[in-house]
Every structure is written in structure tokens, then in C-alpha cells.
Design a protein around this motif. Structure first.
Motif, PDB file in Angstrom:
ATOM      1  N   LYS A 259      18.887   8.768 -37.215  1.00 14.23           N
ATOM      2  CA  LYS A 259      18.151   9.403 -38.086  1.00 14.23           C
ATOM      3  C   LYS A 259      18.298  11.102 -37.820  1.00 14.23           C
ATOM      4  O   LYS A 259      17.682  11.796 -38.439  1.00 14.23           O
ATOM      5  CB  LYS A 259      16.683   9.265 -37.686  1.00 14.23           C
ATOM      6  N   ARG A 261      20.534  13.122 -39.163  1.00 12.58           N
ATOM      7  CA  ARG A 261      20.663  13.581 -40.281  1.00 12.58           C
ATOM      8  C   ARG A 261      19.731  13.830 -40.879  1.00 12.58           C
ATOM      9  O   ARG A 261      19.367  15.048 -41.565  1.00 12.58           O
ATOM     10  CB  ARG A 261      21.791  12.612 -41.140  1.00 12.58           C
ATOM     11  N   GLN A 262      18.680  12.909 -41.160  1.00  5.75           N
ATOM     12  CA  GLN A 262      17.342  12.915 -41.954  1.00  5.75           C
ATOM     13  C   GLN A 262      16.561  14.084 -41.201  1.00  5.75           C
ATOM     14  O   GLN A 262      15.771  14.832 -41.798  1.00  5.75           O
ATOM     15  CB  GLN A 262      16.890  11.639 -42.142  1.00  5.75           C
ATOM     16  N   ILE A 265      17.472  17.457 -41.853  1.00  5.57           N
ATOM     17  CA  ILE A 265      17.221  18.027 -43.201  1.00  5.57           C
ATOM     18  C   ILE A 265      15.621  18.172 -43.279  1.00  5.57           C
ATOM     19  O   ILE A 265      15.159  19.031 -43.738  1.00  5.57           O
ATOM     20  CB  ILE A 265      17.580  17.008 -44.395  1.00  5.57           C
ATOM     21  N   LEU A 266      14.878  17.465 -42.794  1.00  7.95           N
ATOM     22  CA  LEU A 266      13.467  17.559 -42.768  1.00  7.95           C
ATOM     23  C   LEU A 266      13.107  18.824 -42.029  1.00  7.95           C
ATOM     24  O   LEU A 266      12.261  19.569 -42.410  1.00  7.95           O
ATOM     25  CB  LEU A 266      12.718  16.416 -41.910  1.00  7.95           C
ATOM     26  N   LYS A 267      13.986  19.159 -40.660  1.00  9.96           N
ATOM     27  CA  LYS A 267      13.861  20.501 -40.185  1.00  9.96           C
ATOM     28  C   LYS A 267      14.223  21.699 -40.795  1.00  9.96           C
ATOM     29  O   LYS A 267      13.498  22.873 -40.947  1.00  9.96           O
ATOM     30  CB  LYS A 267      14.539  20.510 -38.713  1.00  9.96           C
ATOM     31  N   ALA A 268      15.199  21.414 -41.847  1.00  3.36           N
ATOM     32  CA  ALA A 268      15.682  22.530 -42.728  1.00  3.36           C
ATOM     33  C   ALA A 268      14.326  22.795 -43.765  1.00  3.36           C
ATOM     34  O   ALA A 268      14.099  24.055 -43.928  1.00  3.36           O
ATOM     35  CB  ALA A 268      16.946  22.119 -43.312  1.00  3.36           C
ATOM     36  N   THR A 272       8.473  21.148 -38.016  1.00  2.92           N
ATOM     37  CA  THR A 272       8.783  22.031 -36.624  1.00  2.92           C
ATOM     38  C   THR A 272       9.173  21.078 -35.453  1.00  2.92           C
ATOM     39  O   THR A 272       9.217  19.752 -35.764  1.00  2.92           O
ATOM     40  CB  THR A 272       7.177  22.453 -36.110  1.00  2.92           C
ATOM     41  N   ASP A 273       9.661  21.442 -34.331  1.00  3.98           N
ATOM     42  CA  ASP A 273      10.414  20.892 -33.330  1.00  3.98           C
ATOM     43  C   ASP A 273       9.376  19.971 -32.955  1.00  3.98           C
ATOM     44  O   ASP A 273       9.742  18.700 -32.504  1.00  3.98           O
ATOM     45  CB  ASP A 273      10.835  21.705 -32.142  1.00  3.98           C
ATOM     46  N   SER A 345      13.641  16.965 -30.874  1.00  7.72           N
ATOM     47  CA  SER A 345      12.844  17.943 -30.804  1.00  7.72           C
ATOM     48  C   SER A 345      13.763  19.353 -30.905  1.00  7.72           C
ATOM     49  O   SER A 345      13.544  20.402 -31.273  1.00  7.72           O
ATOM     50  CB  SER A 345      11.910  18.122 -29.537  1.00  7.72           C
ATOM     51  N   ARG A 346      14.895  19.167 -29.828  1.00  7.94           N
ATOM     52  CA  ARG A 346      16.050  20.351 -29.827  1.00  7.94           C
ATOM     53  C   ARG A 346      16.884  20.340 -30.933  1.00  7.94           C
ATOM     54  O   ARG A 346      17.678  21.447 -31.147  1.00  7.94           O
ATOM     55  CB  ARG A 346      16.597  19.848 -28.537  1.00  7.94           C
ATOM     56  N   LEU A 347      17.060  19.260 -31.539  1.00  8.76           N
ATOM     57  CA  LEU A 347      18.031  19.318 -32.733  1.00  8.76           C
ATOM     58  C   LEU A 347      17.855  20.571 -33.652  1.00  8.76           C
ATOM     59  O   LEU A 347      16.837  20.931 -33.999  1.00  8.76           O
ATOM     60  CB  LEU A 347      18.067  18.019 -33.745  1.00  8.76           C
ATOM     61  N   ASP A 348      18.989  21.152 -33.809  1.00  6.37           N
ATOM     62  CA  ASP A 348      19.248  22.358 -34.555  1.00  6.37           C
ATOM     63  C   ASP A 348      19.502  21.869 -36.219  1.00  6.37           C
ATOM     64  O   ASP A 348      20.638  21.396 -36.192  1.00  6.37           O
ATOM     65  CB  ASP A 348      20.295  23.591 -34.137  1.00  6.37           C
ATOM     66  N   PRO A 349      18.777  22.243 -37.157  1.00  9.00           N
ATOM     67  CA  PRO A 349      18.960  21.843 -38.511  1.00  9.00           C
ATOM     68  C   PRO A 349      20.450  22.178 -38.822  1.00  9.00           C
ATOM     69  O   PRO A 349      20.943  21.672 -39.606  1.00  9.00           O
ATOM     70  CB  PRO A 349      18.051  22.506 -39.190  1.00  9.00           C
ATOM     71  N   ILE A 350      20.999  23.518 -38.547  1.00  4.69           N
ATOM     72  CA  ILE A 350      22.108  24.098 -38.749  1.00  4.69           C
ATOM     73  C   ILE A 350      23.281  23.004 -38.583  1.00  4.69           C
ATOM     74  O   ILE A 350      24.093  22.917 -39.406  1.00  4.69           O
ATOM     75  CB  ILE A 350      22.397  25.525 -38.266  1.00  4.69           C
TER      76      ILE A 350
ATOM     77  N   LEU B  57      18.212  29.492 -41.149  1.00  5.69           N
ATOM     78  CA  LEU B  57      18.533  28.259 -40.490  1.00  5.69           C
ATOM     79  C   LEU B  57      19.228  28.759 -39.330  1.00  5.69           C
ATOM     80  O   LEU B  57      19.469  28.015 -38.358  1.00  5.69           O
ATOM     81  CB  LEU B  57      19.369  27.516 -41.418  1.00  5.69           C
ATOM     82  N   ARG B  77      11.305  29.551 -33.328  1.00  2.00           N
ATOM     83  CA  ARG B  77      11.802  28.400 -34.225  1.00  2.00           C
ATOM     84  C   ARG B  77      10.813  27.716 -35.028  1.00  2.00           C
ATOM     85  O   ARG B  77      11.032  27.446 -35.922  1.00  2.00           O
ATOM     86  CB  ARG B  77      12.429  27.246 -33.034  1.00  2.00           C
ATOM     87  N   THR B  78       9.587  27.977 -34.273  1.00  6.01           N
ATOM     88  CA  THR B  78       8.214  27.246 -34.888  1.00  6.01           C
ATOM     89  C   THR B  78       8.145  27.982 -36.187  1.00  6.01           C
ATOM     90  O   THR B  78       7.715  27.792 -37.246  1.00  6.01           O
ATOM     91  CB  THR B  78       7.253  26.995 -33.970  1.00  6.01           C
ATOM     92  N   ALA B  81      10.489  27.577 -38.948  1.00  3.65           N
ATOM     93  CA  ALA B  81      10.411  26.334 -39.520  1.00  3.65           C
ATOM     94  C   ALA B  81       9.237  26.482 -40.437  1.00  3.65           C
ATOM     95  O   ALA B  81       9.260  26.231 -41.672  1.00  3.65           O
ATOM     96  CB  ALA B  81      10.081  25.408 -38.575  1.00  3.65           C
ATOM     97  N   ARG B  84      10.252  28.560 -43.246  1.00  6.79           N
ATOM     98  CA  ARG B  84      11.119  27.888 -44.419  1.00  6.79           C
ATOM     99  C   ARG B  84      10.568  26.813 -45.381  1.00  6.79           C
ATOM    100  O   ARG B  84      10.812  26.905 -46.254  1.00  6.79           O
ATOM    101  CB  ARG B  84      12.228  27.247 -43.468  1.00  6.79           C
ATOM    102  N   PHE B  90      15.682  24.708 -50.528  1.00  4.79           N
ATOM    103  CA  PHE B  90      17.075  24.522 -50.108  1.00  4.79           C
ATOM    104  C   PHE B  90      17.764  23.634 -51.212  1.00  4.79           C
ATOM    105  O   PHE B  90      17.275  22.405 -51.341  1.00  4.79           O
ATOM    106  CB  PHE B  90      17.427  24.113 -48.639  1.00  4.79           C
ATOM    107  N   HIS B  96      21.110  15.026 -49.507  1.00  9.21           N
ATOM    108  CA  HIS B  96      20.002  14.715 -48.414  1.00  9.21           C
ATOM    109  C   HIS B  96      18.651  14.053 -48.752  1.00  9.21           C
ATOM    110  O   HIS B  96      17.645  14.547 -48.054  1.00  9.21           O
ATOM    111  CB  HIS B  96      19.713  16.024 -47.651  1.00  9.21           C
ATOM    112  N   LEU B  98      15.935  11.221 -48.586  1.00  5.40           N
ATOM    113  CA  LEU B  98      15.550  10.188 -47.599  1.00  5.40           C
ATOM    114  C   LEU B  98      15.850   8.614 -48.241  1.00  5.40           C
ATOM    115  O   LEU B  98      14.817   8.417 -49.208  1.00  5.40           O
ATOM    116  CB  LEU B  98      14.261  10.163 -47.062  1.00  5.40           C
ATOM    117  N   ILE B 113       5.324  17.852 -44.936  1.00  6.62           N
ATOM    118  CA  ILE B 113       5.679  18.739 -43.574  1.00  6.62           C
ATOM    119  C   ILE B 113       4.759  19.537 -43.272  1.00  6.62           C
ATOM    120  O   ILE B 113       4.312  20.007 -42.044  1.00  6.62           O
ATOM    121  CB  ILE B 113       7.256  19.019 -43.792  1.00  6.62           C
TER     122      ILE B 113
END
Ligand SMILES: Nc1ncnc2c1ncn2[C@@H]1O[C@H](COP(=O)(O)OP(=O)(O)OP(=O)(O)O)[C@@H](O)[C@H]1O
Ligand SMILES: [Mg+2]
Lengths: 356, 237
Positions: A259, A261-262, A265-268, A272-273, A345-350, B57, B77-78, B81, B84, B90, B96, B98, B113
């Protein structure tokens, strides 16, 4: 979902094995000491008897459930060339019943101890061919012979007890031993929790003129056997839990990778983390709860299945054990979500956007 | 017209020491509200780097990004987010979406979200946008039952759902054939005109860039040209 089945099997085994061991031990302990004294007060070396007045004092102890004064003597029955020894306990029928629970175990005759009446075990009754209503002459400690009437025959479920134990009315016992009204051979005691008997025994040791016998001192082998059994059962349960934890953790880890990737993209899109991390906590909690519920069902099914096994023993589901297993199961599920949650939580969307 | 998005002396250096890449060099410009602009440049010139920084990003190694008059460079970061989610839509080269969810569920994802409950208003907006995208009647279809062009249009719809200040699109038609590419740009233009949404679109296709009102050209990390609504010289000129 396979992992739910995995958790269910783990918790099911937990519930079943735990209940089985606990019931087995309770059964064993009950048949060992359930209907016999846990603590006995005997006259110490300087005394010939214990005073019946001590019963009141002993009963005051909050952990003591029963305390009765008894007289103990041995009697020998001779029938031609055979002679059989009996270990006789004398007391009132109510007192004796409160510890030995004889009234429900009479197979012949009835439970009563009127003047010069005696109750014998089924083993003795068969060996000596003496039955309810028969006369039973016994050679007593001082060489006298007592003539008693068998009021009933009991079956305590253990051969040693059925062969050797007998119960006599109080007055006959006193006469045979030459004891006065307030003079007894022993005070027999039962306590609330058999495993906590030592505490009470230690306290009673403070009474003047008595020596204290604790069942635990005389059954060390049994107790260490039980402890070893509990230990190995705990170990099995521990390993099952570890297996369950690893199962959940690997499932979640795979799911987290799939997940990524998904979630990226949700983070993009602004997740939030914290919320991203909670996805896996929720998933784990869901897996845990579903698995635990199924597992408890499975445990009950196993216990039910066991009731058809050809053994003279029932497994009782242990409520506290089930609650603990359930709590541990869910806690383990949540704990195994920590790593995937953290990485999510730490995943960076970039990373996901650029990697696409 | 006020600038809704400002790049102020943006610098971006990837890596350290000998192996470092200076992907952006002192890039400054502003995008007006309602503008329909594109960024053009060769592969590796820094277009995506720039767009990702503008879209919060990524964080630049120097300079500032100002979104709706707020300096957003230093947000955590929060906060980034949340911003964004609220202010930026985007559209990427890949849709992308789901795959386990329906078209309308995918569309309302940004709203969910944000923690908002999906209400009647969101459903109406979904229907309206699907109509605009030429996807009427597909709301309850599963996302992976759609064609590539349809998926990309759903992704565009998703970007529009929260009524963002600006839509940032990085090669949005990179995976589409020329007919679908045409369609998407016509759609962008319609949305821009009907809803007044601001667009900043990255492309390396000069023909596509010519369909926009303003073309920003990046070369080796530098903004080398900023042309509005006029004739563009042929490629390589
Ligand atoms: N994460 C990164 N780490 C190191 N260098 C990077 C990273 N991302 C981009 N670069 C470098 O920065 C420069 C600009 O890259 P960028 O992706 O912005 O180019 P682009 O204009 O989007 O190219 P394309 O048209 O191929 O998408 C390139 O030299 C690239 O190698
Ligand atoms: Mg790029």
C-alpha cells in the motif's frame, strides 16, 4: 483472511490448553485435598491432647473456612487369618461431613453416626465382607475391643481412602481413647485457598501446645509437579503468542509495502502522518478483535469436543483466562502494527511521486 | 490580479559534495489567480522539482514559496499536508486512483482525508464534475474498470473536488494518446474558464504548451523565459 484464522487458532489453543490445564490441576488438587484437612493441629511433644476450646480461636482466622475437633485412633479388624487395619476418625456427623463430605458419597446404608456407629469405605467393606447393618468388632489401641454397627459405606473415589478410612461417632471415640470432653487428638482445618494454606499454618503455629501440619509440606511432589505443568503450559502459550505476533506483523508489513504507493498518494492529497499511521493500527485492531472472537469460539468448540473424549474429567472454560488471552491477543496485534505504522507514518509522498 | 502562488528565489540542491545536483537556480515568478500557465523544459531541466516544491511535497534548499499570501516554506509536515489538502489539486502523469474503490469514492477521497463527512453537497459536486469530465453515469463503477483516458479524467476530477486554489499538473497526458491529450487540455481550459481554477501544467511538449496562456521555460534549473499569450518561437530556437 488467513491471518484472522491464524490468530483464531492461536487464541483457541490458548483458551483450550489454559482451561484444560487449569481444570486438570483444580481437579487433581480437589481430589487430593478437597475432602481432607488442609491444616491439622496436633498436640505437641509435651501434650497428650489438644483442647477443643481452640476451635473457636482457629475459626476466628478469616482464611479458615472449617475447623473441627476430632479423635484419631487405629482399629484392627480380624476375620479368621486376615486382619485389616483401619484409620479411624471420630467426631460428630456434622463436623466430619464439613471436611470429608461423606453424606453425598454413601453407597450403602445412610450417613449418620449415632452411638457406637461406624462408617467404612467401600474397599474395606468388600475385603472384609462387612456391610451396612453388620456388626464390626475392632481391636483398639489399648487392646480393648469395640463393638460397632456399620451405619453406612462410603466411596471417596480413592482406593487408599476406601480401604483404610473409617469414621466413628464422637462418644465412642472418646471412650476408646479415654479422652475427656474437651480433649481431642487433633483439630482439622480447611482454608479458603488451598495454595495459601501455609500462611494460615504459620499463623497457627503461634498457638501454645500444638504442632501444625500443612498439607503442602506433605505433598511437595504433587506441588512441584503442578508448578512444572503450569510452567510448561505457560511456555506453550507464550510460543503460540509469539507465533501469532509474527503472523500479524508479517501480514501488516506486506500490506504496508503493497500500500506504500496508495498511502503516498493519499499523503500527497493531504493525509497527515498521524492518520496514515493509524490505518495500520486500525487494521491490526480489527484483525486482533476478529481473530480473538473467533479464537474464543474455537476454544469453546475444542472444550465442547473434549467433553466427548472417553475420560472421566471435564474441562471448564476459565473466564479470567479467556479475558486475559483476549486482552493479550489484541495487545499483541496492536504491538505488531507498530513497525508498519511507523514506516507508513514516516513515508514521504515525494518518494512515491518521484518513483512513479 | 493578486498572485496566488509565488516562487521566490528558489534553490534546490540534491545530494552533497561532488555528487550534488543543483536542480533549481534562483527561480522566481508568481502565478495570478485564474491563470492558465505551463512550465516547459527538457528532460532533467528541473520542472518536476519545481512543481513538487510549489505543491509543498518537497522543501527547497533556498528561497520561499508563498501560497495565498502565506509563507509556507517553514511549515511542519502536518501543516503542509493540511494545506495541500485544502489549497492544491495534483494531477500526475499516472492517475494514482485507488483500484479497490469506485469512481465517486476516489473523487471524494480528498474530502474524506480532510476529515469531513461526505454530504449531499459533495455528492452534487461529484455529479457536476463527472458531467463536466464527460464521465456521467460512471460514479459507481470501479476505478479499474475504466479506460486509461477515463482514469486520468477521474484523477483530474479528484483534484478539483476540494475547490483548490491551484491545480498543479506534471505531464498529465504523458500516458495518453493524442486524442485523449487534446481532450484533457480542452477540459483544463473549460474548468479554468467555468470555475476560475488556476492551472500550472508541466510539459515537455511545446505544442501542448502553446495551448496555455503563459509559458515558463526552465533550462538547467534556471527560468530562462516567461512568455504570455503570444507567439512562441519553434523548438530549439
Ligand atoms: N531525488 C533526487 N535526488 C537527486 N537528484 C534528483 C532527484 N530528483 C531530481 N534530481 C535531479 O534534478 C534534476 C531535475 O530533475 P527533474 O525531475 O526536476 O527534471 P524534469 O524536468 O522533471 O525532467 P523530466 O521531463 O524527465 O520529468 C535532474 O538532474 C535530476 O537528476
Ligand atoms: Mg519530471
Amino acid at each position: 483472511m488467513l491471518i484472522i484464522a491464524g490468530i483464531a487458532v492461536g487464541i483457541g489453543i490458548q483458551v483450550f490448553v489454559g482451561s484444560l490445564i487449569t481444570s486438570l490441576q483444580a481437579d487433581l488438587v480437589d481430589s487430593t485435598v478437597g475432602s481432607s484437612p488442609h491444616i491439622t493441629l496436633l498436640p505437641d511433644d509435651d501434650a497428650d491432647f489438644v483442647s477443643g476450646a481452640l476451635v473457636g480461636e482457629v475459626s476466628d482466622d478469616p482464611l479458615v473456612t472449617t475447623a473441627i475437633p476430632v479423635r484419631r485412633l487405629s482399629g484392627i479388624y480380624t476375620n479368621g487369618e486376615d486382619s485389616l487395619a483401619l484409620s479411624v476418625t471420630a467426631g460428630t456427623s456434622d463436623d466430619l461431613d464439613s471436611i470429608y463430605r461423606l453424606s453425598g458419597r454413601i453407597t450403602e446404608g445412610s450417613y449418620r453416626l449415632d452411638m457406637a456407629e461406624i462408617l467404612v469405605g467401600i474397599g474395606f467393606s468388600e475385603d472384609a465382607d462387612v456391610h451396612a447393618g453388620d456388626q464390626l468388632p475392632l481391636v483398639l489401641p489399648y487392646g480393648t475391643v469395640g463393638e460397632y454397627t456399620v451405619a453406612g459405606v462410603f466411596d471417596l473415589g480413592a482406593a487408599a481412602a476406601n480401604d483404610r478410612l473409617a469414621f466413628l461417632d464422637d462418644a465412642s471415640g472418646a471412650a476408646a481413647l479415654g479422652q475427656g470432653a474437651d480433649e481431642y487428638s487433633a483439630i482439622e482445618i480447611q482454608v479458603e485457598d488451598v495454595f495459601a494454606s501455609t500462611e494460615t499454618a504459620d499463623r497457627l503455629a503461634g498457638i501454645d501446645g500444638v504442632s501444625v501440619v500443612d498439607w503442602q509440606d506433605e505433598n511437595e511432589e504433587l506441588l512441584s509437579g503442578l508448578a512444572a505443568q503450569s510452567g510448561s503450559s505457560l511456555m506453550i502459550q507464550g510460543f503460540v503468542l509469539v507465533a501469532v505476533a509474527l503472523g500479524i506483523a508479517s501480514t501488516l508489513a506486506i500490506s504496508a509495502v503493497q500500500k506504500t504507493r496508495q498511502i503516498g498518494i493519499l499523503k500527497a492529497m493531504g493525509m497527515t502522518d498521524g492518520s496514515a499511521g493509524r490505518i495500520f493500527l486500525w487494521q491490526a485492531a480489527l484483525l486482533g478483535v476478529a481473530g480473538v472472537l473467533l479464537g474464543i469460539g474455537l476454544g469453546y468448540a475444542l472444550i465442547w469436543g473434549f467433553s466427548f473424549a472417553p475420560v472421566d474429567f471435564t474441562v471448564r472454560p476459565q473466564a479470567s483466562l479467556i479475558l486475559i488471552s483476549a486482552a493479550i491477543g489484541i495487545a499483541v496485534a496492536l504491538a505488531s502494527a507498530i513497525i508498519p505504522s511507523r514506516s507508513t507514518s514516516r513515508l514521504d509522498p515525494i518518494e512515491v511521486i518521484q518513483g512513479a | 490580479m493578486p498572485d496566488v502562488l509565488v516562487a521566490d528565489q528558489l534553490e534546490m540542491v540534491y545530494g552533497e559534495g561532488d555528487t550534488s545536483t543543483r536542480a533549481l537556480k534562483d527561480v522566481s515568478f508568481g502565478v495570478n489567480s485564474g491563470e492558465f500557465a505551463s512550465i516547459i523544459g527538457q528532460s532533467g531541466s528541473g520542472k518536476s522539482t519545481l512543481l513538487n516544491i510549489l505543491g509543498l511535497l518537497d522543501t527547497p534548499t533556498g528561497g520561499r514559496v508563498i501560497l495565498d499570501d502565506q509563507d509556507v516554506t517553514a511549515l511542519d509536515r502536518t501543516e503542509r499536508a493540511r494545506l495541500r489538502n485544502r489549497a492544491i489539486g495534483f494531477v500526475f502523469q499516472f492517475h494514482h486512483l485507488l483500484p479497490e474503490f469506485t469512481v465517486s469514492e476516489n473523487m471524494t477521497m480528498p474530502a474524506q482525508i480532510s476529515g469531513r463527512r461526505i454530504g449531499e453537497e459533495d455528492r452534487e459536486r461529484t455529479t457536476r464534475i463527472l458531467d463536466l469530465l464527460g464521465l456521467e453515469g460512471l460514479a459507481n463503477k470501479n476505478a479499474n474498470e475504466l479506460s486509461g483516458g477515463q482514469k486520468q479524467r477521474v484523477a483530474i476530477g479528484r483534484a478539483l473536488m476540494n475547490q483548490p486554489t491551484i491545480i498543479l499538473a506534471d505531464e498529465p497526458t504523458g500516458n495518453l494518446d493524442s486524442a485523449n491529450t487534446e481532450g484533457v487540455y480542452r477540459l483544463f481550459r473549460e474548468i479554468n474558464q467555468d470555475l476560475g481554477t488556476t492551472f500550472l501544467i508541466v510539459t515537455h511538449d511545446r505544442g501542448v504548451a502553446e495551448m496555455t496562456d503563459r509559458v515558463l521555460e526552465v533550462r538547467d534549473g534556471e527560468l530562462v523565459q516567461d512568455l504570455r499569450n503570444t507567439y512562441l518561437p519553434p523548438a530549439g530556437g
